[in-house]
Design a protein around this motif. Structure first.
Motif, PDB file in Angstrom:
ATOM      1  N   ALA A   1       0.787  -1.368   0.013  1.00 46.41           N
ATOM      2  CA  ALA A   1      -0.032  -0.043   0.242  1.00 46.41           C
ATOM      3  C   ALA A   1       0.830   1.329  -0.023  1.00 46.41           C
ATOM      4  N   THR A   2       1.876   1.221   0.814  1.00 48.21           N
ATOM      5  CA  THR A   2       2.589   2.451   0.863  1.00 48.21           C
ATOM      6  C   THR A   2       3.562   2.585  -0.571  1.00 48.21           C
ATOM      7  N   LEU A   3       3.906   1.596  -0.945  1.00 49.10           N
ATOM      8  CA  LEU A   3       4.734   1.839  -2.460  1.00 49.10           C
ATOM      9  C   LEU A   3       3.839   2.259  -3.467  1.00 49.10           C
ATOM     10  N   GLU A   4       2.571   1.744  -3.481  1.00 47.39           N
ATOM     11  CA  GLU A   4       1.554   2.113  -4.449  1.00 47.39           C
ATOM     12  C   GLU A   4       1.200   3.567  -4.184  1.00 47.39           C
ATOM     13  N   GLU A   5       0.966   3.984  -2.760  1.00 51.62           N
ATOM     14  CA  GLU A   5       0.645   5.171  -2.673  1.00 51.62           C
ATOM     15  C   GLU A   5       1.690   6.368  -3.068  1.00 51.62           C
ATOM     16  N   PHE A   6       2.891   6.105  -2.657  1.00 51.05           N
ATOM     17  CA  PHE A   6       4.033   6.964  -2.932  1.00 51.05           C
ATOM     18  C   PHE A   6       4.183   7.173  -4.464  1.00 51.05           C
ATOM     19  N   TYR A   7       4.293   5.867  -5.273  1.00 53.82           N
ATOM     20  CA  TYR A   7       4.462   5.950  -6.917  1.00 53.82           C
ATOM     21  C   TYR A   7       3.464   6.851  -7.130  1.00 53.82           C
ATOM     22  N   GLU A   8       2.399   6.661  -7.344  1.00 53.69           N
ATOM     23  CA  GLU A   8       1.164   7.226  -7.805  1.00 53.69           C
ATOM     24  C   GLU A   8       0.834   8.793  -7.509  1.00 53.69           C
ATOM     25  N   ASN A   9       0.925   8.897  -6.081  1.00 54.01           N
ATOM     26  CA  ASN A   9       0.340  10.137  -5.548  1.00 54.01           C
ATOM     27  C   ASN A   9       1.443  11.128  -5.087  1.00 54.01           C
ATOM     28  N   ALA A  10       2.691  10.702  -5.238  1.00 51.37           N
ATOM     29  CA  ALA A  10       3.623  11.622  -4.689  1.00 51.37           C
ATOM     30  C   ALA A  10       4.790  11.669  -5.552  1.00 51.37           C
ATOM     31  N   ILE A  11       5.820  10.755  -5.810  1.00 47.89           N
ATOM     32  CA  ILE A  11       6.893  10.616  -6.435  1.00 47.89           C
ATOM     33  C   ILE A  11       6.613  11.112  -8.005  1.00 47.89           C
ATOM     34  N   ALA A  12       5.761  10.368  -8.776  1.00 45.64           N
ATOM     35  CA  ALA A  12       5.693  10.566 -10.037  1.00 45.64           C
ATOM     36  C   ALA A  12       5.221  11.928 -10.453  1.00 45.64           C
ATOM     37  N   ARG A  13       4.312  12.673  -9.599  1.00 49.78           N
ATOM     38  CA  ARG A  13       3.962  13.801  -9.798  1.00 49.78           C
ATOM     39  C   ARG A  13       4.942  15.117  -9.688  1.00 49.78           C
ATOM     40  N   MET A  14       5.861  14.666  -8.858  1.00 51.59           N
ATOM     41  CA  MET A  14       6.837  15.663  -8.430  1.00 51.59           C
ATOM     42  C   MET A  14       8.146  15.729  -9.535  1.00 51.59           C
ATOM     43  N   ILE A  15       8.229  14.615 -10.073  1.00 51.70           N
ATOM     44  CA  ILE A  15       9.300  14.368 -11.047  1.00 51.70           C
ATOM     45  C   ILE A  15       9.489  15.726 -12.183  1.00 51.70           C
ATOM     46  N   PRO A  16       8.294  15.829 -12.945  1.00 57.82           N
ATOM     47  CA  PRO A  16       7.883  16.925 -13.786  1.00 57.82           C
ATOM     48  C   PRO A  16       8.133  18.436 -13.333  1.00 57.82           C
ATOM     49  N   VAL A  17       7.918  18.356 -12.118  1.00 59.99           N
ATOM     50  CA  VAL A  17       7.801  19.749 -11.597  1.00 59.99           C
ATOM     51  C   VAL A  17       9.304  20.079 -11.200  1.00 59.99           C
ATOM     52  N   VAL A  18      10.264  19.247 -10.616  1.00 61.12           N
ATOM     53  CA  VAL A  18      11.506  19.406 -10.452  1.00 61.12           C
ATOM     54  C   VAL A  18      12.107  19.819 -12.062  1.00 61.12           C
ATOM     55  N   GLY A  19      11.749  18.995 -12.915  1.00 58.67           N
ATOM     56  CA  GLY A  19      12.342  19.111 -14.109  1.00 58.67           C
ATOM     57  C   GLY A  19      11.747  20.669 -14.706  1.00 58.67           C
ATOM     58  N   LEU A  20      10.891  20.963 -14.651  1.00 61.22           N
ATOM     59  CA  LEU A  20      10.295  22.356 -15.143  1.00 61.22           C
ATOM     60  C   LEU A  20      10.847  23.529 -14.321  1.00 61.22           C
ATOM     61  N   LEU A  21      11.148  23.443 -13.001  1.00 61.07           N
ATOM     62  CA  LEU A  21      11.567  24.619 -12.310  1.00 61.07           C
ATOM     63  C   LEU A  21      13.225  24.705 -12.720  1.00 61.07           C
ATOM     64  N   LYS A  22      13.611  23.353 -12.896  1.00 60.40           N
ATOM     65  CA  LYS A  22      15.201  23.789 -13.406  1.00 60.40           C
ATOM     66  C   LYS A  22      15.393  24.116 -14.870  1.00 60.40           C
ATOM     67  N   LYS A  23      14.314  23.927 -15.717  1.00 63.24           N
ATOM     68  CA  LYS A  23      14.021  24.354 -17.020  1.00 63.24           C
ATOM     69  C   LYS A  23      14.008  25.801 -16.965  1.00 63.24           C
ATOM     70  N   SER A  24      12.990  26.259 -15.914  1.00 65.91           N
ATOM     71  CA  SER A  24      12.798  27.687 -15.900  1.00 65.91           C
ATOM     72  C   SER A  24      13.781  28.568 -15.256  1.00 65.91           C
ATOM     73  N   MET A  25      14.748  27.919 -14.543  1.00 65.24           N
ATOM     74  CA  MET A  25      15.880  28.503 -13.908  1.00 65.24           C
ATOM     75  C   MET A  25      17.141  28.321 -14.720  1.00 65.24           C
ATOM     76  N   SER A  26      17.075  27.693 -15.843  1.00 63.97           N
ATOM     77  CA  SER A  26      18.233  27.318 -16.631  1.00 63.97           C
ATOM     78  C   SER A  26      19.185  28.504 -16.980  1.00 63.97           C
ATOM     79  N   SER A  27      18.579  29.525 -17.306  1.00 65.65           N
ATOM     80  CA  SER A  27      19.112  30.956 -18.040  1.00 65.65           C
ATOM     81  C   SER A  27      19.886  31.784 -16.756  1.00 65.65           C
ATOM     82  N   SER A  28      19.538  31.322 -15.474  1.00 63.03           N
ATOM     83  CA  SER A  28      20.139  32.053 -14.501  1.00 63.03           C
ATOM     84  C   SER A  28      21.405  31.294 -13.952  1.00 63.03           C
TER      85      SER A  28
END
Length: 279
Positions: free
Chosen positions: A252-279
């Protein structure tokens, strides 16, 4: 670390004995200065952390997980995003020292989240499969990445934040969550030392939630992580698996974190890094 985790956990500050040793090994092996919430939560389930880490450690040592996680990370198709250029960051009152620490936080999650996602995907196949028909992984080509170094600030609980900052952290946690906000992801809590950056985070990411672009990115990460995890599962050699309630809680823990936490944060970090790349 603060004791404000949103799920049962053993914090890094409270870890002793075997758990502290496992945490140190996780930090060193992943090459990041933090132990993510998934591991801190597994530490509360009898036998789960030791089983999970001992099962995964060999495929960390041979580079398999790192190779799959790196491919997942760099293979994302991220939408265009507004730029957080140096003048915008300066106008928000963020100093060079602030930005160095913020970048270390982003680098840490950029590295650790894909590693954890692929690893969890492999463990779930191992726990849930009733046959040996999982696809076989080819030997991985090692990926050389420099460990993320530098100290991280205290992981704040919501109660330790000013009311407006806590509300902002909750709003960031809701982005991309599709109503599943019961896990409070850690990155906004690390970044809450800089409320101005949290506002920039929201203004950068929130518009992508309104038109489905971020949902598509999350769905792609979920599918890619499942595929890569399934390939790796054939290479895992598990010891005695937790049984009964502990096994059910682990799944249950692995499924919850996979679907509802980790997967949705991976694009966020990529997008923030992308947005700051010029700095």
């Amino acid at each position: 670390m603060s004791s404000g985790d949103p799920v049962p956990s053993v914090t890094e500050a409270d870890a002793t004995g075997e758990i502290a040793a496992l945490y140190a090994d996780i930090r060193q092996t992943l090459g990041v200065p933090l132990v993510n919430l998934i591991w801190r939560n597994l530490a509360t389930i009898p036998g789960a952390l030791d089983w999970a880490w001992s099962t995964l450690k060999p495929v960390y040592e041979d580079g398999s997980i790192q190779a799959e996680a790196y491919a997942l990370r760099v293979g994302q198709s991220l939408p265009d995003v507004s730029s957080l250029d140096p003048s915008t960051l300066s106008d928000a009152g963020l100093s060079a020292t602030d930005l160095t620490t913020i970048e270390t936080i982003l680098d840490s999650y950029e590295r650790s989240n894909p590693l954890n996602l692929v690893a969890i995907g492999a463990l779930l196949v191992l726990l849930q499969s009733e046959s040996d028909d999982a696809p076989t992984a080819t030997p991985a080509e090692r990926v050389a990445e420099t460990p993320v170094t530098g100290g991280l600030p205290t992981l704040l609980s919501l109660d330790e934040m000013e009311a407006e900052t806590a509300e902002l952290a909750r709003a960031l946690n809701a982005l991309g969550a599709r109503g599943q906000t019961h896990i409070m992801v850690s990155m906004p809590r690390h970044l809450a030392h800089w409320p101005a950056f949290l506002e920039l985070y929201r203004s950068t990411i929130a518009p992508l939630d309104g038109d489905g672009r971020r949902a598509a990115s999350i769905d792609a990460v979920i599918a890619d992580g499942r595929s890569r995890g399934a390939r790796l599962a054939s290479r895992l050699s598990a010891g005695p698996v937790p049984s009964g309630e502990a096994r059910a809680a682990t799944v249950a823990t692995l499924e919850e974190f996979y679907e509802n936490a980790i997967a949705r944060m991976i694009p966020v970090v990529g997008l923030l890094k992308k947005s700051m790349s010029s700095s």
